[in-house]
Design an enzyme around this catalytic site. Sequence first.
Site, mmCIF file in Angstrom:
data_model
loop_
_atom_site.group_PDB
_atom_site.id
_atom_site.type_symbol
_atom_site.label_atom_id
_atom_site.label_comp_id
_atom_site.label_asym_id
_atom_site.label_seq_id
_atom_site.Cartn_x
_atom_site.Cartn_y
_atom_site.Cartn_z
ATOM 1 N N LYS A 1 79.666 5.468 48.289
ATOM 2 C CA LYS A 1 79.005 6.215 49.293
ATOM 3 C C LYS A 1 80.731 6.513 49.769
ATOM 4 O O LYS A 1 81.752 5.044 49.460
ATOM 5 C CB LYS A 1 78.819 5.658 50.154
ATOM 6 C CG LYS A 1 79.032 4.761 51.503
ATOM 7 C CD LYS A 1 77.964 4.227 52.112
ATOM 8 C CE LYS A 1 78.554 4.959 54.064
ATOM 9 N NZ LYS A 1 79.466 4.232 54.033
ATOM 10 N N GLU B 1 79.999 -2.173 65.985
ATOM 11 C CA GLU B 1 80.858 -2.892 64.587
ATOM 12 C C GLU B 1 81.709 -3.563 65.673
ATOM 13 O O GLU B 1 82.287 -2.906 66.686
ATOM 14 C CB GLU B 1 81.465 -2.102 63.427
ATOM 15 C CG GLU B 1 80.404 -1.938 62.494
ATOM 16 C CD GLU B 1 81.599 -1.257 61.553
ATOM 17 O OE1 GLU B 1 81.762 -1.993 60.388
ATOM 18 O OE2 GLU B 1 81.045 -0.056 61.195
ATOM 19 N N HIS C 1 74.058 5.037 56.170
ATOM 20 C CA HIS C 1 73.290 4.224 56.851
ATOM 21 C C HIS C 1 72.799 4.559 57.708
ATOM 22 O O HIS C 1 71.244 4.078 57.994
ATOM 23 C CB HIS C 1 74.713 3.211 57.098
ATOM 24 C CG HIS C 1 75.364 3.164 55.794
ATOM 25 N ND1 HIS C 1 74.972 3.290 54.677
ATOM 26 C CD2 HIS C 1 76.661 2.576 56.946
ATOM 27 C CE1 HIS C 1 76.766 2.879 54.268
ATOM 28 N NE2 HIS C 1 77.124 2.633 55.240
HETATM 29 C C1 BG6 Z 1 80.808 1.279 54.998
HETATM 30 C C2 BG6 Z 1 81.140 1.393 56.027
HETATM 31 O O1 BG6 Z 1 79.933 1.420 54.848
HETATM 32 O O2 BG6 Z 1 79.471 -0.171 56.183
HETATM 33 C C3 BG6 Z 1 82.182 0.630 57.142
HETATM 34 O O3 BG6 Z 1 82.134 2.876 55.322
HETATM 35 C C4 BG6 Z 1 81.065 -0.005 57.490
HETATM 36 O O4 BG6 Z 1 83.333 1.741 58.137
HETATM 37 C C5 BG6 Z 1 80.440 -0.919 56.864
HETATM 38 O O5 BG6 Z 1 82.331 -1.001 58.100
HETATM 39 C C6 BG6 Z 1 79.743 -1.229 57.163
HETATM 40 O O6 BG6 Z 1 78.427 -2.172 56.310
HETATM 41 P P1 BG6 Z 1 77.888 -3.674 57.015
HETATM 42 O O7 BG6 Z 1 77.336 -4.376 55.702
HETATM 43 O O8 BG6 Z 1 79.516 -4.464 56.953
HETATM 44 O O9 BG6 Z 1 77.523 -3.857 58.675
#
Ligand code: BG6
Length: 514
Positions: free
Chosen positions: A174, A242, A266
Amino acid sequence: MSSRATAAQEAVHSDSYFCEAPADPCAIVMFGASGDLAKRKLLPALYDLAVHSCLAPRFRLLGFARTEMSDDEFGRQAAEFLPGKTPSGGADSAHRDFLQQLHYFHGEYNDPGTYQRLAKRLDELDREAELGGNRLFYLATPPSVYPRIVEQLGRAGLAKPKNERSWVRIVVEKPFGHDRASAQALNEQLLSVFDESQIFRIDHYLGKETVQNLLVFRFGNGIFEPLWSRNYVDSVQITAAESLGVERRAAFYESAGALRDMVQSHVLQLTALIAMESPANFDATAVRNEKIKVLQSIRPLDGDSVRRDVVRGQYGPGCVNDEPVPGYRQEPGVNPNSATETFAALKLFIDNWRWSGVPFYLRTGKRLARPSAEIAVMFKRAPHLVFRGEAVEPNSLVLNIQPQEGISLSFGAKAPGSKLHIAPVTMDFRYRRAFGAGSREAYATLINDCIRGDATLFDRADSVEAAWALVDPIIDAWKNGPAPAFPNYPAGSEGPEAAFDLAESDGRQWRPLP
Ligand code: BG6
């Protein structure tokens, strides 16, 4: 709970990630091998698979990038990112074995000659390591390069299996397109070179343990499903918060924003999994057939409903974990007047029999107070309360995706004492406590599935396009509306005020970030 946990622990191997049988031998060509994703996620994931006997002992990884580099240099760079170094910082035998399987190849992504050389190099590796002609192409470059790679793979004849026993697959990272039209164009191009069964569109959230468990939880247990509908569910909240900022990805993020980066992929995938009907069986076609129906049943937002039901935000300077952090506009590489959203919250409705009238509140953002990804199913209140003067919180069932993986059910209990006082309590299941093992990196799960040809946890062309069809009108409405008053939430907060209003105007509240 604790005796069940012991039984569960006994039921699993001390390290349940060992594979019963290694996958087919194969060559993995990693395009974009010098990039961040390859180094931080993909190489460690492959190493994890190798040490857990999931990869064939004869696998080969061919890192592909434009910089000139020897196999040894690539190995040295890769070693920096592998877990579990020896105390002296050197490589142990597992490292050495893994590094011996790594090779490097440099070339231009759109040069036909490069792909002729690549074909030859793959034939050599095939012969040396008896790989049976099996090949996995992994696109981990910036997405703008995908079309060139796909075209050249096709022209060089590399998309076709060498014989009827061998396979060729392609993993596409993605973001899959920038909007519906570009996703459609990419799908068309991929399908002009590869067959759908060869294409693995990755969304790493689908490889997370709790996300997979969602299907087991819903369809492997008889007691929850009867409650899983408008009859008992008041609302659903999906959060992907996040505490990190944009990090070193400003160039990409400036043209993406939270809606494209997180919601289109997601967050909508989580929505599909929590809301889908039971699949006929647990295979890729059946599961994906049910997920797409959810995406197609989401009531489209545009114009007025975007103004009413969608909130965007951008973080200003603030404090995260007691450390001062800059605002988004002050991050390196970000336009000082940027209108890119780092937060999005939406209210959606799924217009089908199961969910009619149940609001789904979705939110995601960077630089929020704490990292947390969860799905909370909020149940309706008891129809009649017999405990005079005592308020009872409605039940909720929370599926924690990260950082702590587990499931908790909240209910009211009588607090000890002579007075009748009802307090909310929770019944908790924690993965680590129950099974002893930490969860496997999502990328390891997904690469393992891909090498074994299981596409259940990967996106299909129609679902990627359906997700864009929901997101595009929001982006259009934003473009056509007034400029946003950014920044509108300080780093380290729980998001913009307007996001709280989104739920409060309906008489509901977001769950606080845990
Ligand atoms: C990615 C996004 O797909 O997922 C990022 O591009 C994001 O911006 C990340 O930080 C979050 O994934 P995880 O697994 O760290 O929660």
